[in-house]
Write an enzyme that holds these catalytic residues in place. Structure first.
Site, PDB file in Angstrom:
ATOM      1  N   SER A 148       0.912  -1.094  -0.049  1.00 59.78           N
ATOM      2  CA  SER A 148       0.111   0.087  -0.069  1.00 59.78           C
ATOM      3  C   SER A 148       0.679   1.232  -0.238  1.00 59.78           C
ATOM      4  CB  SER A 148      -1.092   0.111   1.200  1.00 59.78           C
ATOM      5  OG  SER A 148      -2.088  -0.793   0.947  1.00 59.78           O
ATOM      6  N   LYS A 182       0.044   3.836  -2.837  1.00 62.56           N
ATOM      7  CA  LYS A 182      -1.073   4.711  -2.531  1.00 62.56           C
ATOM      8  C   LYS A 182      -0.253   6.372  -2.429  1.00 62.56           C
ATOM      9  CE  LYS A 182      -4.697   1.933  -1.146  1.00 62.56           C
ATOM     10  NZ  LYS A 182      -3.829   0.487  -0.477  1.00 62.56           N
ATOM     11  N   SER A 200      -6.125   3.615   4.166  1.00 68.36           N
ATOM     12  CA  SER A 200      -5.675   2.816   3.057  1.00 68.36           C
ATOM     13  C   SER A 200      -6.365   2.225   2.042  1.00 68.36           C
ATOM     14  CB  SER A 200      -4.474   1.888   3.599  1.00 68.36           C
ATOM     15  OG  SER A 200      -3.867   1.413   2.550  1.00 68.36           O
ATOM     16  N   LYS A 227       2.719   6.084   6.338  1.00 69.18           N
ATOM     17  CA  LYS A 227       1.805   5.339   5.839  1.00 69.18           C
ATOM     18  C   LYS A 227       2.575   3.607   5.872  1.00 69.18           C
ATOM     19  CE  LYS A 227      -1.254   3.946   2.430  1.00 69.18           C
ATOM     20  NZ  LYS A 227      -1.439   2.840   3.514  1.00 69.18           N
TER      21      LYS A 227
END
Length: 329
Positions: A101, A104, A161, A274
């Site tokens: 992820s 992203k 997310s 993140k």
């Protein structure tokens, strides 16, 4: 320590007129030896530090010690200082990895590079949710048929997310996720990510979807120059606009801040981050911290465990930052 011939032989600063040729030759050879010893010391010092770029002086006036990344759980890592992009530590930073992820980050930057109107709205459709539950993907919690703003989607992509939000954002910007992926790779090339290739907007596993932690550091550093990205990346929570499906709006919370329990790491303020995970990528992490006016980016991938185990990527963040301290005077 430098060898000083004049300290060792204080009475032989200049040869005595009555000295023999042998004495003069001996003094000359001794002087050459001293100079050679001193020079070799400099070379030894330079060779010892050449393998990892040294940081410049810290804003407080003292140099920082380099972090030893050999004790990280993560297979790959890189730590850089933002203002000059000095690499303070690295561990297999150019190895090909799966970003999960952390993808992203690129999804958001690519969308923001089109200068979208944040108040524009898009309706979520079945394609935005297709296959996400079966693949165990995280979602923001939007409902099929719900009409939400671009701004809501940005926060839905980053904080929880949300793969549903990423698909809807890509479709709103480019007409389809396939078109958007082409744009993502163009953005990556512009950033200088020369060892990366992207296939999905969510980071769900694909063998042709790869990058390096060095490339990810370049990406995050560039993305943070965008003020909207920075606001989203550093947010702890956000409430979406009211819709028929969610009259009070959705409260989105940062998965990163939920897992990073402490707001400080040995004097570093945690500004944003993140997380990411797939079976193939392992636990991944991207963080932004600040200390004494300097900002730092840490990227790690390939930590053992899963979302249900000890968060070894988070433990690595504490290890990396805590060991990057000003040396004792």
């Amino acid at each position: 320590m430098k060898f000083n011939i004049f300290q060792k032989y204080p009475n032989k600063i200049t040869p005595h007129k009555s000295s023999s040729g042998v004495q003069r030759l001996g003094s000359l050879l001794l002087l050459c030896f001293a100079l050679l010893y001193s020079t070799c010391g400099v070379f030894r010092s330079s060779a010892h530090t050449a393998s990892v770029p040294q940081s410049n002086a810290h804003s407080t006036g003292g140099p920082l010690e380099l972090t030893n990344f050999s004790n990280l759980y993560s297979a790959n890592g890189i730590l850089v200082r933002r203002h000059d992009f000095a690499v303070l530590a690295r561990k297999d930073a150019n190895d090909r990895v799966y970003p999960a992820s952390l993808t992203k980050i690129l999804t958001l930057l690519t969308a923001l590079n089109t200068n979208p109107r944040l108040s524009d709205t898009v309706t979520l459709i079945p394609d935005d949710f297709a296959g996400l539950r079966e693949k165990g993907a995280a979602v923001a919690g939007f409902a099929e048929g719900e009409r939400v703003s671009i701004e809501d989607l940005l926060y839905g992509v980053m904080l929880p997310s949300g793969a549903d939000a990423a698909n809807a954002l890509a479709r709103a910007v480019a007409g389809s996720t396939e078109n958007f992926v082409v744009m993502m790779n163009q953005t990556a090339a512009e950033v200088g990510m020369t060892h990366s290739h992207f296939v999905t907007v969510t980071g769900l596993h694909d063998p042709d979807h790869y990058t390096t932690v060095a490339d990810l550091a370049l990406l995050l550093n560039k993305a943070l120059d965008n003020p909207i990205f920075r606001d989203v990346f550093t947010a702890k929570s956000y409430r979406t606009s009211s819709t028929w499906q969610h009259l009070g709006g959705l409260r989105l919370t940062s998965r990163f801040f939920e897992k990073m329990k402490s707001g400080e790491i040995e004097g570093y303020s945690i500004l944003g981050g993140k997380t990411g995970y797939t079976d193939e990528a392992g636990l991944c992490l991207a963080t932004l911290t600040e200390r004494d006016g300097d900002e730092y980016i840490l990227i790690t991938t390939g930590a053992p465990g899963s979302n249900q185990t000890e968060q070894y990527n988070i433990l690595d963040a504490y290890t990396a930052y805590s060991s990057l301290q000003e040396p004792m005077s």
